[in-house]
Design a protein around this motif. Structure first.
Motif, short mmCIF file in Angstrom:
data_model
loop_
_atom_site.label_atom_id
_atom_site.label_comp_id
_atom_site.label_asym_id
_atom_site.label_seq_id
_atom_site.Cartn_x
_atom_site.Cartn_y
_atom_site.Cartn_z
N ALA A 188 -11.32 -4.73 10.96
CA ALA A 188 -11.70 -3.39 10.52
C ALA A 188 -10.49 -2.46 10.40
CB ALA A 188 -12.72 -2.79 11.49
N TRP A 189 -9.57 -2.55 11.33
CA TRP A 189 -8.42 -1.63 11.34
C TRP A 189 -7.24 -2.28 10.62
CZ3 TRP A 189 -6.48 2.90 11.30
CH2 TRP A 189 -5.16 3.14 11.65
N ARG A 190 -6.99 -1.82 9.41
CA ARG A 190 -5.88 -2.37 8.61
C ARG A 190 -5.01 -1.20 8.14
NH1 ARG A 190 -8.55 -7.09 4.86
NH2 ARG A 190 -6.38 -7.31 4.21
N ALA A 195 -2.66 2.77 4.02
CA ALA A 195 -1.45 3.33 3.39
C ALA A 195 -1.40 2.98 1.91
CB ALA A 195 -0.20 2.81 4.10
N ALA A 196 -1.82 1.76 1.56
CA ALA A 196 -1.86 1.38 0.15
C ALA A 196 -2.85 2.26 -0.61
CB ALA A 196 -2.24 -0.09 0.01
N GLY A 197 -3.99 2.55 0.00
CA GLY A 197 -4.96 3.43 -0.64
C GLY A 197 -4.38 4.80 -0.91
N VAL A 198 -3.63 5.33 0.05
CA VAL A 198 -2.98 6.63 -0.15
C VAL A 198 -1.99 6.57 -1.30
CG1 VAL A 198 -1.42 8.32 0.90
CG2 VAL A 198 -3.30 7.35 2.25
N ALA A 199 -1.18 5.51 -1.33
CA ALA A 199 -0.18 5.38 -2.40
C ALA A 199 -0.83 5.28 -3.77
CB ALA A 199 0.70 4.15 -2.15
N PHE A 200 -1.87 4.46 -3.90
CA PHE A 200 -2.55 4.32 -5.19
C PHE A 200 -3.32 5.59 -5.55
CE2 PHE A 200 -2.57 -0.43 -4.14
CZ PHE A 200 -1.40 -0.65 -4.85
N GLY A 201 -3.83 6.31 -4.55
CA GLY A 201 -4.47 7.59 -4.83
C GLY A 201 -3.49 8.61 -5.36
N GLY A 210 -3.13 4.85 -12.57
CA GLY A 210 -3.08 4.38 -11.18
C GLY A 210 -4.37 3.73 -10.73
N LEU A 211 -5.48 4.04 -11.40
CA LEU A 211 -6.74 3.40 -11.05
C LEU A 211 -6.69 1.89 -11.28
CD1 LEU A 211 -9.31 5.96 -12.52
CD2 LEU A 211 -8.99 5.39 -10.10
N TYR A 212 -5.92 1.47 -12.28
CA TYR A 212 -5.79 0.04 -12.54
C TYR A 212 -5.13 -0.66 -11.35
CZ TYR A 212 -6.55 1.55 -17.40
OH TYR A 212 -7.05 2.10 -18.54
N PHE A 213 -4.13 -0.01 -10.76
CA PHE A 213 -3.46 -0.58 -9.59
C PHE A 213 -4.44 -0.63 -8.41
CE2 PHE A 213 0.13 0.21 -12.19
CZ PHE A 213 1.20 -0.51 -11.68
N LEU A 214 -5.18 0.46 -8.20
CA LEU A 214 -6.13 0.50 -7.09
C LEU A 214 -7.18 -0.59 -7.24
CD1 LEU A 214 -7.31 1.93 -4.60
CD2 LEU A 214 -8.53 3.45 -6.16
N ALA A 215 -7.78 -0.69 -8.42
CA ALA A 215 -8.83 -1.69 -8.64
C ALA A 215 -8.28 -3.11 -8.58
CB ALA A 215 -9.51 -1.45 -9.99
N GLY A 216 -7.13 -3.34 -9.21
CA GLY A 216 -6.56 -4.67 -9.25
C GLY A 216 -6.18 -5.18 -7.87
N PHE A 217 -5.55 -4.34 -7.07
CA PHE A 217 -5.14 -4.81 -5.75
C PHE A 217 -6.31 -4.85 -4.77
CE2 PHE A 217 -0.80 -3.96 -7.28
CZ PHE A 217 -0.21 -5.14 -6.88
N ALA A 218 -7.36 -4.07 -5.01
CA ALA A 218 -8.58 -4.21 -4.21
C ALA A 218 -9.18 -5.59 -4.42
CB ALA A 218 -9.58 -3.12 -4.57
N ILE A 219 -9.23 -6.02 -5.67
CA ILE A 219 -9.73 -7.36 -5.98
C ILE A 219 -8.81 -8.42 -5.37
CG2 ILE A 219 -10.16 -9.00 -7.85
CD1 ILE A 219 -10.98 -6.58 -9.57
N TYR A 220 -7.51 -8.19 -5.49
CA TYR A 220 -6.54 -9.14 -4.91
C TYR A 220 -6.75 -9.32 -3.41
CZ TYR A 220 -2.08 -10.82 -3.08
OH TYR A 220 -1.13 -11.54 -2.41
N PRO A 247 -16.72 -4.93 2.73
CA PRO A 247 -16.98 -3.52 3.02
C PRO A 247 -15.93 -2.88 3.92
CG PRO A 247 -18.99 -4.79 3.18
CD PRO A 247 -17.88 -5.78 3.02
N LEU A 248 -15.39 -3.66 4.87
CA LEU A 248 -14.35 -3.12 5.75
C LEU A 248 -13.07 -2.82 4.97
CD1 LEU A 248 -14.83 -5.44 8.86
CD2 LEU A 248 -15.62 -3.08 8.57
N ALA A 249 -12.72 -3.72 4.06
CA ALA A 249 -11.55 -3.47 3.22
C ALA A 249 -11.78 -2.26 2.32
CB ALA A 249 -11.24 -4.71 2.38
N PHE A 250 -13.00 -2.15 1.80
CA PHE A 250 -13.34 -1.00 0.96
C PHE A 250 -13.15 0.31 1.72
CE2 PHE A 250 -16.29 2.19 -0.57
CZ PHE A 250 -16.17 2.13 -1.93
N VAL A 251 -13.64 0.35 2.95
CA VAL A 251 -13.54 1.56 3.76
C VAL A 251 -12.08 1.90 4.07
CG1 VAL A 251 -14.07 2.52 6.04
CG2 VAL A 251 -15.84 1.35 4.74
N SER A 252 -11.25 0.89 4.18
CA SER A 252 -9.82 1.14 4.43
C SER A 252 -9.11 1.67 3.19
CB SER A 252 -9.13 -0.15 4.90
OG SER A 252 -9.62 -0.57 6.14
#
Length: 496
Positions: A188-190, A195-201, A210-220, A247-252
């Protein structure tokens, strides 16, 4: 390499001393942001660029201006304006030069970490330092250099998250009883994923790409987590990944990205004059039903975003340097962002005719080698499934492939700066493989005589790349050159 990058980016940064290309939008938007907290209009009865170039920068109006990109990049540009003043061209370009220099340092660290080689890290940073695409985008006030920097920062966080995940998952795997069925750990705690979410945001707060980076690396992240569970023999690993770890990765990742993105609109929220800031109060239709609780400010912002989306999807105006994404790998149409011709004796011209050009063209040797290396890594990924290759290629994919879905939209070659660092990582990866500095698990290192030949080839490659950069640098930095000097750089009829 970082010092070299700074020299090539900051030397003569104030030349030309006029707004170039889309600087006319972003510099003036940044200046009004700094003064008003939102982008405002400029008079229509005067040549605003001439006025701005001459130092008359206070003629902006209080009325909000419609803008097509989020504000973070312009706030960053405003830092240079605050430090040096809007009358100083160095102030216009200071922030993009800093971003380009920091990107070289960051890429050096990433490559050194990824390949566990200081030499390969230095090589990656060095290639970025001397590449024309990276240099020009660090000397012209566009938003794309910030897109690249935050995307690279997000990539670094994903790399660190993979190492964090592998350590935690490895601890669980060593402690588990192989005879007992298990769903695997739920991590749960990653922190690095947050930090990656903040950077892509923040990247999205510069441009929506930047949404392409967020979506692509979420899938990765989901895919590599699933593969780790598969290798460990976790029962029903696809379902476990989607239902338990997903879901845990999504929340992070996603809430951090959303919070960072909304934070870039702080000036818009804290003032009352921004575009659509009072849309509901001025007659716009408030949401009802399940969404009635959403604050008016958020509804106003959503309406503005709907307008921005419509603008971008319908953008198909003609431009002499517009280039569809399918041609970017060929370097078919590099963008000339500035040109001034002078006859003999004019502006200090010592020849029959002189030209001052700022030309956003990559170092051809580095660019084409990077494209070839990326193609080779695709082959290696299919055949050998090396995780490192997949990570690098994901950086290329999220920066490039989405643009192929807009074949009629107005686009430019310089958008490719977003995935240039990952092309260089691909190139350095192949160099490491050939020279024996990168040896994958289960693979035999190359024979000593092949390594010796590869090292000599590497020295030749780097030497040629440096010479080509020296050859093109006057056209990257706007130096005055004889016209024939410009002509000998035009290697393709599509380059003019």
């Amino acid at each position: 390499m970082t010092v070299l990058a700074a020299i090539l980016r900051f030397a003569g940064l104030g030349h030309p001393d006029t707004l170039m290309f889309d600087e006319t939008f972003y510099v003036k938007d940044a200046w009004t942001l700094l003064n008003l907290g939102y982008e405002s209009k400029w008079p229509e009865d005067v040549d605003v660029d001439d006025e701005f170039n001459s130092g008359n920068v206070g003629i902006f109006l209080p009325d909000a201006s419609y803008v097509a990109h989020p504000p973070l990049g312009k706030w960053l540009i405003a830092i240079g304006l605050a430090l040096f003043g809007a009358q100083n061209p160095v102030g216009w370009r200071f922030s993009v030069a800093v971003a380009g220099t920091l990107a070289v340092l960051l890429l050096t660290v990433i490559a050194g970490t990824l390949f566990r080689s200081a030499l390969l890290g230095t090589l990656a940073g060095g290639l970025m330092a001397i590449d024309g695409h990276a240099i020009v985008l660090s000397r012209v006030t566009l938003l794309d250099n910030f897109v690249m920097l935050f995307g690279l920062l997000g990539f670094a966080c994903i790399l660190l998250d993979r190492r964090w995940f592998d350590r935690r998952f490895g601890q669980w795997e060593r402690a588990r009883d192989p005879e007992v069925a298990t769903l695997g750990p739920a991590l749960a705690w990653r922190p690095w994923l947050i930090a990656a979410g903040v950077a892509f945001g923040l990247q999205t707060g510069v441009k929506w790409s930047g949404l392409y980076f967020l979506a692509g690396f979420a899938i990765y992240v989901l895919v590599v987590d699933a593969l780790a569970r598969r290798r460990a023999g976790v029962d029903a690993w696809p379902l476990v990944t989607i239902v338990r770890q997903g879901p845990l990765a999504f929340v992070s990742l996603i809430p951090a990205a959303l919070a960072a993105y909304l934070a870039t609109y702080t000036g818009w929220f804290l003032t009352s004059g921004g575009w659509n800031r009072n849309w509901i109060a001025e007659g716009g239709e408030r949401w009802t039903g399940l969404l009635a609780w959403v604050p008016d400010a958020i509804q106003n912002l959503w309406h503005w975003h709907s307008d921005i989306y419509g603008f971008h999807t319908a953008l198909d105006s003609s431009h002499p340097y517009a280039t569809p994404a399918i041609l970017w790998p060929l370097l078919a149409r590099p963008t000339q962002v500035y040109y001034q011709g002078s006859g003999a004796g004019e502006n200090g011209c010592q020849f029959g005719y002189c030209a001052e050009i700022v030309w956003s063209i990559a170092n051809p040797l580095i660019w084409y080698a990077g494209i070839a290396a990326a193609v080779f890594l695709v082959y290696r990924l299919i055949r050998l499934r090396i995780p490192r290759d997949g990570l690098i290629l994901m950086g290329v994919a999220v920066g490039y492939l989405p643009w192929l879905t807009y074949p009629t939209r107005t686009m430019f070659q310089f958008y490719a700066i977003a995935f240039l660092p990952f092309l260089l990582l691909a190139l350095v990866a192949v160099i490491g493989i050939i020279t024996g500095r990168v040896v994958d698990t289960g693979r035999e290192p190359p024979a000593p005589h092949r390594v010796a030949m590869a090292n000599r080839g590497l020295v030749l490659f780097v030497g040629l790349a440096v010479l080509l950069s020296a050859f093109f640098y006057p056209l990257w930095s706007g130096m005055q050159v004889p016209f024939w000097f410009w002509q000998i750089h035009v290697w393709s009829p599509t380059w003019v």
